[in-house]
Design a protein around this motif. Sequence first.
Motif, PDB file in Angstrom:
ATOM      1  N   ALA A 196       0.840  -1.200   0.000  1.00  0.00           N
ATOM      2  CA  ALA A 196       0.000   0.000   0.000  1.00  0.00           C
ATOM      3  C   ALA A 196       0.873   1.248   0.000  1.00  0.00           C
ATOM      4  N   ALA A 197       1.960   1.212   0.759  1.00  0.00           N
ATOM      5  CA  ALA A 197       2.887   2.347   0.791  1.00  0.00           C
ATOM      6  C   ALA A 197       3.542   2.536  -0.580  1.00  0.00           C
ATOM      7  N   THR A 198       3.886   1.441  -1.235  1.00  0.00           N
ATOM      8  CA  THR A 198       4.483   1.520  -2.574  1.00  0.00           C
ATOM      9  C   THR A 198       3.501   2.157  -3.543  1.00  0.00           C
ATOM     10  N   LEU A 199       2.256   1.729  -3.509  1.00  0.00           N
ATOM     11  CA  LEU A 199       1.217   2.325  -4.363  1.00  0.00           C
ATOM     12  C   LEU A 199       1.035   3.803  -4.026  1.00  0.00           C
ATOM     13  N   ALA A 200       1.065   4.140  -2.741  1.00  0.00           N
ATOM     14  CA  ALA A 200       0.926   5.541  -2.325  1.00  0.00           C
ATOM     15  C   ALA A 200       2.063   6.395  -2.874  1.00  0.00           C
ATOM     16  N   VAL A 201       3.275   5.844  -2.940  1.00  0.00           N
ATOM     17  CA  VAL A 201       4.421   6.581  -3.510  1.00  0.00           C
ATOM     18  C   VAL A 201       4.157   6.885  -4.983  1.00  0.00           C
ATOM     19  N   VAL A 202       3.638   5.907  -5.718  1.00  0.00           N
ATOM     20  CA  VAL A 202       3.355   6.113  -7.149  1.00  0.00           C
ATOM     21  C   VAL A 202       2.274   7.184  -7.319  1.00  0.00           C
ATOM     22  N   ILE A 203       1.228   7.106  -6.513  1.00  0.00           N
ATOM     23  CA  ILE A 203       0.149   8.094  -6.590  1.00  0.00           C
ATOM     24  C   ILE A 203       0.657   9.481  -6.208  1.00  0.00           C
ATOM     25  N   ALA A 204       1.481   9.550  -5.164  1.00  0.00           N
ATOM     26  CA  ALA A 204       2.045  10.836  -4.743  1.00  0.00           C
ATOM     27  C   ALA A 204       2.925  11.430  -5.844  1.00  0.00           C
ATOM     28  N   ALA A 205       3.721  10.585  -6.498  1.00  0.00           N
ATOM     29  CA  ALA A 205       4.571  11.072  -7.596  1.00  0.00           C
ATOM     30  C   ALA A 205       3.707  11.652  -8.713  1.00  0.00           C
ATOM     31  N   ALA A 206       2.620  10.956  -9.069  1.00  0.00           N
ATOM     32  CA  ALA A 206       1.712  11.455 -10.111  1.00  0.00           C
ATOM     33  C   ALA A 206       1.102  12.794  -9.692  1.00  0.00           C
ATOM     34  N   ALA A 207       0.709  12.910  -8.436  1.00  0.00           N
ATOM     35  CA  ALA A 207       0.116  14.156  -7.951  1.00  0.00           C
ATOM     36  C   ALA A 207       1.125  15.307  -7.984  1.00  0.00           C
ATOM     37  N   ILE A 208       2.357  15.019  -7.583  1.00  0.00           N
ATOM     38  CA  ILE A 208       3.398  16.057  -7.599  1.00  0.00           C
ATOM     39  C   ILE A 208       3.703  16.476  -9.032  1.00  0.00           C
ATOM     40  N   LEU A 209       3.767  15.502  -9.943  1.00  0.00           N
ATOM     41  CA  LEU A 209       3.985  15.836 -11.358  1.00  0.00           C
ATOM     42  C   LEU A 209       2.856  16.724 -11.883  1.00  0.00           C
ATOM     43  N   TRP A 210       1.631  16.436 -11.471  1.00  0.00           N
ATOM     44  CA  TRP A 210       0.476  17.260 -11.853  1.00  0.00           C
ATOM     45  C   TRP A 210       0.678  18.693 -11.341  1.00  0.00           C
ATOM     46  N   LEU A 211       1.091  18.809 -10.058  1.00  0.00           N
ATOM     47  CA  LEU A 211       1.315  20.125  -9.456  1.00  0.00           C
ATOM     48  C   LEU A 211       2.485  20.853 -10.123  1.00  0.00           C
ATOM     49  N   MET A 212       3.429  20.087 -10.669  1.00  0.00           N
ATOM     50  CA  MET A 212       4.564  20.675 -11.397  1.00  0.00           C
ATOM     51  C   MET A 212       4.148  21.160 -12.785  1.00  0.00           C
ATOM     52  N   GLY A 213       2.918  20.842 -13.191  1.00  0.00           N
ATOM     53  CA  GLY A 213       2.427  21.277 -14.491  1.00  0.00           C
ATOM     54  C   GLY A 213       2.680  20.301 -15.620  1.00  0.00           C
ATOM     55  N   GLN A 257       7.370  10.659 -28.076  1.00  0.00           N
ATOM     56  CA  GLN A 257       8.249   9.948 -27.144  1.00  0.00           C
ATOM     57  C   GLN A 257       8.131  10.579 -25.764  1.00  0.00           C
ATOM     58  N   SER A 258       8.113   9.754 -24.759  1.00  0.00           N
ATOM     59  CA  SER A 258       7.972  10.167 -23.360  1.00  0.00           C
ATOM     60  C   SER A 258       6.588  10.741 -23.063  1.00  0.00           C
ATOM     61  N   GLN A 259       5.641  10.534 -23.971  1.00  0.00           N
ATOM     62  CA  GLN A 259       4.277  11.006 -23.767  1.00  0.00           C
ATOM     63  C   GLN A 259       3.290   9.851 -23.672  1.00  0.00           C
ATOM     64  N   MET A 260       3.640   8.723 -24.240  1.00  0.00           N
ATOM     65  CA  MET A 260       2.755   7.564 -24.260  1.00  0.00           C
ATOM     66  C   MET A 260       3.103   6.601 -23.133  1.00  0.00           C
ATOM     67  N   LEU A 261       2.431   5.461 -23.105  1.00  0.00           N
ATOM     68  CA  LEU A 261       2.643   4.488 -22.042  1.00  0.00           C
ATOM     69  C   LEU A 261       4.080   3.964 -22.052  1.00  0.00           C
ATOM     70  N   ILE A 313       2.511  12.526 -17.377  1.00  0.00           N
ATOM     71  CA  ILE A 313       2.297  11.803 -16.122  1.00  0.00           C
ATOM     72  C   ILE A 313       2.079  10.322 -16.419  1.00  0.00           C
ATOM     73  N   LEU A 314       1.339  10.022 -17.472  1.00  0.00           N
ATOM     74  CA  LEU A 314       1.116   8.627 -17.875  1.00  0.00           C
ATOM     75  C   LEU A 314       2.443   7.912 -18.091  1.00  0.00           C
ATOM     76  N   ASN A 315       3.372   8.546 -18.798  1.00  0.00           N
ATOM     77  CA  ASN A 315       4.663   7.936 -19.071  1.00  0.00           C
ATOM     78  C   ASN A 315       5.485   7.783 -17.797  1.00  0.00           C
ATOM     79  N   SER A 316       5.454   8.775 -16.926  1.00  0.00           N
ATOM     80  CA  SER A 316       6.207   8.690 -15.670  1.00  0.00           C
ATOM     81  C   SER A 316       5.697   7.561 -14.784  1.00  0.00           C
ATOM     82  N   VAL A 317       4.376   7.441 -14.669  1.00  0.00           N
ATOM     83  CA  VAL A 317       3.799   6.356 -13.861  1.00  0.00           C
ATOM     84  C   VAL A 317       4.146   5.007 -14.486  1.00  0.00           C
ATOM     85  N   SER A 318       4.114   4.924 -15.812  1.00  0.00           N
ATOM     86  CA  SER A 318       4.504   3.699 -16.500  1.00  0.00           C
ATOM     87  C   SER A 318       5.973   3.384 -16.240  1.00  0.00           C
TER      88      SER A 318
END
Length: 185
Positions: free
Chosen positions: A10-27, A47-51, A120-125
């Motif tokens: 759960a903590a690992t999943l939370a890290v991934v979600i937090a990273a996505a949220a921070i990337l969103w806040l970074m624009g 490149q770097s935009q898709m999955l 964000i999709l590419n970063s989470v992937s």
Amino acid sequence: MFVKNLRPYAATLAVVIAAAAILWLMGRPPTYKHGLIELWGPVGPKQSQMLFDWYTASHIVHGFLFYGLLHLVGRPKKIEDRLLLATIVEAAWELVENSPVIINRYREATIALGYRGDSILNSVSDIACMILGFLLARRLPVWASVMIVLVLELVPLAIIRDNLTLNVWMLVHPSDGIRAWQAGA
């Protein structure tokens, strides 16, 4: 097989979600802004935009490398805790990699002249692919892990003239000779 303690996962999943949220806040854009989401982003504006893209291989390699390193130095820790630590490091890299400083560094020091950062999709992937590499390294014999890492480094090198090794090299100590070779000159 039943997992007794879900907290580290759960903590690992939370890290991934937090990273996505921070990337969103970074624009960072959630997905490619000019069309449908595709599985593969070839070299170019997608490149770097898709999955996945050619650099997906380097994130799988990260997983193998993190597993090996944490196996050596973090062995008393449970595998779930080592996976969490590896995910934190990978997520932190995704945040740093998508900062203006590193995006500009890629543009200046590498052949990625038009690089705009990841969606964000590419970063989470990318983070998920690191986790895949980590879990594969845990299950595979060392010789198989080494072979996979070699293939994941050599195939992109042969096709796009770039891989994790050259990427790190060019970020840390740019070489005009390597840049010229990568550009096909």
